[in-house]
Design an enzyme around this catalytic site. Structure first.
Site, PDB file in Angstrom:
ATOM      1  N   SER A 151       7.506   6.756 -52.522  1.00 45.16           N
ATOM      2  CA  SER A 151       7.293   7.623 -51.802  1.00 45.16           C
ATOM      3  C   SER A 151       6.412   7.925 -52.742  1.00 45.16           C
ATOM      4  CB  SER A 151       7.750   9.057 -51.287  1.00 45.16           C
ATOM      5  OG  SER A 151       7.388  10.315 -50.217  1.00 45.16           O
ATOM      6  N   LYS A 153      13.897  10.305 -53.856  1.00 45.14           N
ATOM      7  CA  LYS A 153      12.775   9.560 -54.027  1.00 45.14           C
ATOM      8  C   LYS A 153      12.622   9.573 -55.672  1.00 45.14           C
ATOM      9  CE  LYS A 153      12.244   8.208 -50.247  1.00 45.14           C
ATOM     10  NZ  LYS A 153      12.179   6.375 -50.040  1.00 45.14           N
ATOM     11  N   THR A 187       4.780   7.162 -38.687  1.00 46.44           N
ATOM     12  CA  THR A 187       5.232   6.827 -38.014  1.00 46.44           C
ATOM     13  C   THR A 187       5.758   8.074 -37.721  1.00 46.44           C
ATOM     14  OG1 THR A 187       6.770   6.404 -39.959  1.00 46.44           O
ATOM     15  CG2 THR A 187       5.098   4.473 -39.874  1.00 46.44           C
ATOM     16  N   TYR A 219      14.970  15.124 -49.759  1.00 48.00           N
ATOM     17  CA  TYR A 219      13.712  13.860 -50.002  1.00 48.00           C
ATOM     18  C   TYR A 219      13.578  13.407 -51.059  1.00 48.00           C
ATOM     19  CZ  TYR A 219      10.487  11.199 -48.269  1.00 48.00           C
ATOM     20  OH  TYR A 219       9.595   9.881 -47.496  1.00 48.00           O
ATOM     21  N   SER A 275      11.791  -0.205 -37.321  1.00 48.38           N
ATOM     22  CA  SER A 275      10.734   0.463 -36.815  1.00 48.38           C
ATOM     23  C   SER A 275       9.927   0.955 -37.978  1.00 48.38           C
ATOM     24  CB  SER A 275      11.375   2.309 -35.684  1.00 48.38           C
ATOM     25  OG  SER A 275      11.559   2.707 -37.530  1.00 48.38           O
ATOM     26  N   LEU A 309       7.223   1.375 -41.059  1.00 45.42           N
ATOM     27  CA  LEU A 309       6.942   0.783 -41.858  1.00 45.42           C
ATOM     28  C   LEU A 309       7.669  -0.731 -42.381  1.00 45.42           C
ATOM     29  CD1 LEU A 309       5.411  -0.213 -44.459  1.00 45.42           C
ATOM     30  CD2 LEU A 309       6.292   1.826 -45.481  1.00 45.42           C
TER      31      LEU A 309
END
Length: 325
Positions: free
Chosen positions: A194, A211, A242, A207, A62, A64
């Site tokens: 990211s 990253k 997305t 998150y 799904s 990217l």
């Protein structure tokens, strides 16, 4: 009135202007031509680099990852598509082989199903990946999970889950495939990180931490792999339209289930996938694929940290007020 001396100098001035203009214009056009030729050669080399290359893409079912599968397939790469959902991978392969009319020879992709949070499964998956074509040219570490929540409400188990998916899983898969690349003295590791790997925003702590760790690890890897001629590319997108925010987990591990406004207004994953393809083809080392404001925030964090911290504190206050209203 123009003096006689001035009159005598006028032809000389005009002559100098003429000489200057006739010298500069060819030089300018020559520079533009050289630059254009350089870009053309880069494009041609990038196309050749990707054609018939064995490319492994994680998180290919799904978002990217799926769009990356499409553009790499259309470029003539030999794909190994990875994810947790075998049915979704099979459907993607059917879509690729049925609908893509390309100018280059394409190859039917392989699929390998495994969970990046299962360290034992990663070792077995790496062996299965190598069996597909016998080697790997390019590994695209794309799989990931997002998160929304306050630090105080978030359990450590949630922090660990995000780190397992976004950091430890890709690191383990990379380490499992690196020996074969080192042996061939050829390979390319791509980390889809990211913009939050370069600066952090409130209520994304787990998150952003994962990253930042990704950025640091692959920066170190790039330096260490130089002796083996292995390329490392870190790509840092901004918001992409997305389901990343919809599928994000919250402080207690439950599904967030909301399409954030910033995500809904993000770039098309098709466009970002094309940029990823171009960055890999040109063997770029570090790429930011974000709009102007997020990109500026990265530099603001370094050049004016006090202002950046104030802006983030203001953002946190606004988000808390919005949630409480």
């Amino acid at each position: 009135m123009v003096s006689p001396a001035t009159r005598k100098s006028l032809p000389k001035v005009k002559a100098m202007d003429f000489i200057t203009s006739t010298a500069i214009l060819p030089l300018l056009f020559g520079c533009l031509g050289v630059f254009g030729l350089f870009r053309l050669l880069q494009w041609v080399r990038g196309k050749a680099y990707l054609r018939n290359a064995v490319v492994v893409i994680t998180g290919a079912t799904s978002g990217l990852g799926k769009e990356c599968a499409k553009v790499f397939y259309a470029a003539g790469a030999k794909l190994v598509l990875c994810g947790r959902n075998g049915g979704a991978l099979e459907e993607l392969i059917r879509e690729l082989t049925a609908s893509h009319a390309t100018k280059v020879q394409t190859h039917k992709p392989y699929l390998v199903t495994f969970d990046l949070t299962d360290s034992g499964a990663i070792v077995a998956a790496a062996a299965e990946i190598l069996q597909c074509f016998g080697y790997v040219d390019i590994l695209v570490n794309n799989a990931g999970i997002s998160y929304r929540g306050t630090i105080m409400d978030t359990t450590v188990d949630v922090d660990k889950r995000v780190m397992e998916t976004n950091y430890f899983g890709p690191v383990a898969l990379t380490k499992a495939l690196l020996p074969s690349m080192i042996k061939r003295r050829q390979g390319h590791i791509v980390a889809i990180s990211s913009i939050q790997g370069k600066m952090s925003i409130p209520f994304r702590s787990a998150y952003a931490a994962s990253k930042h760790a990704t950025q640091a690890f692959f920066d170190c890897l790039r330096a260490e792999m130089e002796q083996y001629e292995i390329e490392v590319t870190v790509i840092s997108p901004g918001y992409i339209h997305t389901n990343l925010s919809v599928n994000a987990i919250t402080a207690d591990g439950s599904r967030y289930g909301v399409m954030d406004t910033t995500t809904a207004q993000g770039r098309s994953p098709v466009e970002v996938a094309q940029d990823v393809l171009a960055a890999v083809g040109k063997k770029k080392k570090d790429v930011i694929l974000a709009d102007l404001l997020p990109s500026l925030a990265v530099y603001l964090r370094t050049l004016a940290p006090g202002l950046f911290f104030s802006l983030m504190a203001s953002r946190a206050r606004k988000e808390r007020k919005s949630k409480n209203s």
